[in-house]
Motif scaffolding. Structure first.
Motif, PDB file in Angstrom:
ATOM      1  N   SER A 363      61.468  56.414  68.239  1.00 43.90           N
ATOM      2  CA  SER A 363      61.245  55.832  66.912  1.00 43.90           C
ATOM      3  C   SER A 363      60.196  54.742  67.011  1.00 43.90           C
ATOM      4  O   SER A 363      60.220  53.916  67.932  1.00 43.90           O
ATOM      5  CB  SER A 363      62.563  55.254  66.380  1.00 43.90           C
ATOM      6  OG  SER A 363      62.367  54.587  65.149  1.00 43.90           O
ATOM      7  N   VAL A 364      59.259  54.743  66.065  1.00 48.92           N
ATOM      8  CA  VAL A 364      58.213  53.716  66.026  1.00 48.92           C
ATOM      9  C   VAL A 364      58.125  53.174  64.599  1.00 48.92           C
ATOM     10  O   VAL A 364      58.475  53.844  63.637  1.00 48.92           O
ATOM     11  CB  VAL A 364      56.836  54.269  66.463  1.00 48.92           C
ATOM     12  CG1 VAL A 364      56.897  54.820  67.871  1.00 48.92           C
ATOM     13  CG2 VAL A 364      56.342  55.346  65.509  1.00 48.92           C
ATOM     14  N   GLY A 365      57.638  51.949  64.490  1.00 42.08           N
ATOM     15  CA  GLY A 365      57.436  51.348  63.172  1.00 42.08           C
ATOM     16  C   GLY A 365      58.544  50.395  62.787  1.00 42.08           C
ATOM     17  O   GLY A 365      59.727  50.755  62.800  1.00 42.08           O
ATOM     18  N   ARG A 366      58.150  49.168  62.491  1.00 45.20           N
ATOM     19  CA  ARG A 366      59.082  48.165  61.989  1.00 45.20           C
ATOM     20  C   ARG A 366      58.586  47.662  60.651  1.00 45.20           C
ATOM     21  O   ARG A 366      57.406  47.789  60.318  1.00 45.20           O
ATOM     22  CB  ARG A 366      59.208  46.992  62.973  1.00 45.20           C
ATOM     23  CG  ARG A 366      59.869  47.336  64.298  1.00 45.20           C
ATOM     24  CD  ARG A 366      59.889  46.130  65.225  1.00 45.20           C
ATOM     25  NE  ARG A 366      60.692  46.360  66.415  1.00 45.20           N
ATOM     26  CZ  ARG A 366      60.239  46.911  67.531  1.00 45.20           C
ATOM     27  NH1 ARG A 366      58.969  47.294  67.605  1.00 45.20           N
ATOM     28  NH2 ARG A 366      61.042  47.070  68.570  1.00 45.20           N
ATOM     29  N   HIS A 367      59.461  47.076  59.879  1.00 47.88           N
ATOM     30  CA  HIS A 367      59.083  46.565  58.567  1.00 47.88           C
ATOM     31  C   HIS A 367      57.912  45.590  58.700  1.00 47.88           C
ATOM     32  O   HIS A 367      57.941  44.669  59.509  1.00 47.88           O
ATOM     33  CB  HIS A 367      60.268  45.851  57.920  1.00 47.88           C
ATOM     34  CG  HIS A 367      59.956  45.283  56.582  1.00 47.88           C
ATOM     35  ND1 HIS A 367      60.150  43.955  56.266  1.00 47.88           N
ATOM     36  CD2 HIS A 367      59.432  45.854  55.468  1.00 47.88           C
ATOM     37  CE1 HIS A 367      59.769  43.739  55.027  1.00 47.88           C
ATOM     38  NE2 HIS A 367      59.339  44.876  54.515  1.00 47.88           N
TER      39      HIS A 367
END
Length: 465
Positions: A363-367
């Motif tokens: 999983s990649v991507g943070r707020h």
């Protein structure tokens, strides 16, 4: 007289609401702008999940979770599978460590072993009053930093919350993300005492019983079974049909449904749908847009909810040995692109390969971090492989297959005050035959979405009886 309800949104929340209402004899029409049902549930043709992969089996009171109630209602118990791997790991300071136990979403209790993970501060002392005042809501990060220190937030709470919400603890509401802990923080004088009480109260994670489940063949099986049952009951389902307008009438609602462009196929051009009531099972901003003409104050309460974008990279790798873990989490300060990885072929028996390859998903991507998801697929896959090689301690071969799935606006970010804002919106809508359901309002995950849908459907049914 048979009532008619329009359900806007064909994700699991909308489907669960439609099932509940149609079971009670209500005529239902489901409308979704997507070309498929299921929302964030999306299973590849080979049974590999491109969205959510599992659900909680039990609720905190030891009853079946909303997801399990739906599985049972659709007679899918024979497809149930449970994880076969051990616990998860945590990548900190160049080592893969066991994820500490005795926490509530990473907030440690008095017996949590944090050696090698984080150093506790000495701020969690009895100050002569409960940690939170009545009706007070704060961000998880703010409170935990104040009481337990920065490292606890960065190395433990953030990764766990990030795994669920793709957000950061400093921006997420205690009341919305950890309601049981929030309740005890209003009674106990220290955070760790509240964690101990909260963990002791919940029976959803009892030793010796499966905590999580999924369906053999993928969670898309749940969606297809729901669709088949709805169609058997005569429920109309319209896909690829955006709702352009929602207007209040003397007897209910009128929806304008269909594409706005002149060159749209005839079947997709705007048409009118009349209903006695509406179930809004869409994200917060589309809900606010549809409500604005009729209920502007309610729309204002909902329109500010932000969402995190998420990317999932699914890899099949030949000849790689994986640890005996279900996967691992990565804190944001560890210099990696990935924030988590799940070892599918270790965690789930039905995903084990006979050819010596392994299946995993990162999983990649943070707020607030949009850059990684703007990179080409090949660059994202390369970055994920480099991170995995570092964690696994070996160079990785070229993948036999690699899939990058981008979920724009995937996960709601419940800022402090979220629960109150949703309650205010519902109070403003109380006189209208319209209910709000789904992750935008009542929590993420299949059980929370099903609970939200069933409670809202029951509210409509009681109002008519």
């Amino acid at each position: 007289m048979t009532r008619h309800v329009a359900v806007i949104g064909g994700g699991i929340s909308g489907l669960a609401a439609a099932l509940r209402l149609s079971e009670a004899g209500v005529a239902v029409t489901v409308v979704d702008q997507a070309d498929r049902l299921g929302g964030k549930l999306h299973t590849r043709a080979d049974g590999v999940e491109l969205g959510a992969e599992q659900f909680l089996m039990r609720d905190p009171a030891w009853g079946p979770s909303g997801a399990m109630r739906l599985v049972s209602a659709l007679k899918l118990e024979h497809l149930l599978e449970h994880p076969v791997a051990g616990g998860a790991g945590l990548w900190v300071a160049g080592a893969l460590r066991p994820l500490p136990t005795g926490t509530v979403m990473g907030v440690p209790g008095p017996d949590t072993d944090l050696v090698g993970v984080a150093t506790l501060s000495d701020g969690d002392v009895d100050r002569g009053a409960p940690v939170l005042a009545p009706r007070e809501d704060r961000s998880v990060g703010e409170l935990v930093r104040e009481r337990l220190g920065d490292e606890v937030v960065t190395h433990l709470v953030d990764p766990l919350l990030g795994g669920v919400y793709a957000g950061r603890a400093d921006g997420l509401s205690l009341q919305a993300t950890m309601p049981v802990l929030h309740r005890f923080l209003g009674r106990e004088h220290t955070v760790r005492a509240a964690v101990q009480r909260a963990a002791g109260t919940s029976r959803a994670h009892q030793p010796g019983t499966p905590v999580f489940g999924t369906l053999r063949g993928g969670l898309g099986t749940l969606v297809e079974a729901a669709r088949a049952e709805l169609e058997r009951r005569g429920v109309e389902i319209h896909l690829g049909m955006p709702v352009r307008d929602l207007a209040r009438t003397a007897t209910g609602w009128t929806l304008t449904v269909g594409a706005a462009t002149e060159d749209a196929p005839r079947a997709a051009r705007p048409w009118r749908l009349d209903a006695d009531a509406v179930v809004l099972a869409v994200p917060a901003r589309p809900a606010a847009r549809l409500l604005a003409p009729t209920a502007p104050e309610a729309a204002e309460q909902l329109g500010g909810l932000e969402y995190a974008n998420v990317g999932l990279v699914t890899l099949t790798l030949p000849g790689v040995d994986l640890p005996a873990l279900s996967g691992f989490l990565v804190p944001a300060d560890q210099g990696m692109t990935i924030k988590a990885a799940t070892f599918f072929s270790t965690k789930w028996a039905h995903h084990r390969r006979t050819d010596g390859s392994v299946l995993l998903r990162a999983s990649v991507g943070r707020h607030g971090d949009h850059a990684v998801l703007q990179r080409p697929d090949a660059e994202i896959v390369a970055a994920v492989r480099a991170d995995l090689a570092k964690v696994l301690g070996t160079a990785l071969p070229e993948p036999a297959s690699a899939t990058v799935t981008r979920w724009g606006g995937a996960l709601p970010q419940y800022a402090p005050g979220h629960v109150e804002r949703v309650a205010n919106a519902r109070e403003l809508l109380a006189e209208l035959p319209l209910v709000l359901v789904g992750a935008a309002f009542d929590g993420v995950g299949i059980p929370a979405c099903v609970n939200s849908a069933e409670l809202a459907a029951d509210l409509l049914l009681r109002a008519w009886n």
